[in-house]
Design a protein around this motif. Structure first.
Motif: not given
Length: 97
Positions: A50-57, A3-4, A34-43
């Protein structure tokens, strides 16, 4: 199902690969969408993945279509070859000496 998002380090932990090796694989998956890199909001320095579910579908649908397409073609080819083989093995009307 997860979920995360995960950091590269979290993703690499169960595998006996270097961080750099995992990062290279992540770059390939990212380039493929297939995945996306997102900056960690904490640091703000590290990335989370993040898994790109639409691309996998889409990939799954493409594979299913082509699997069915080629299975049907190969089944027809097999039937044709069996019919040809049967026709050529038919009874021979020659007499043996």
């Amino acid at each position: 199902m997860r979920e995360r998002s995960l950091t590269i380090s979290e993703l690499a932990a169960p595998f006996s690969m270097s961080f750099a090796g995992v990062a290279k694989h992540i770059d390939v998956l990212s380039a493929a969408g297939l995945v996306r890199k997102v900056r960690d909001p904490e640091d703000g320095r590290s990335f989370r993945l993040e898994l790109q579910k639409s691309a996998l579908s889409e990939a799954s649908a493409w594979l299913s279509y082509h699997q069915e397409f080629w299975t049907n073609k190969l089944d027809k080819l097999e039937t044709f070859i069996e019919e040809q083989d049967h026709d050529h093995r038919g009874p021979k009307n020659r007499k043996k000496n």
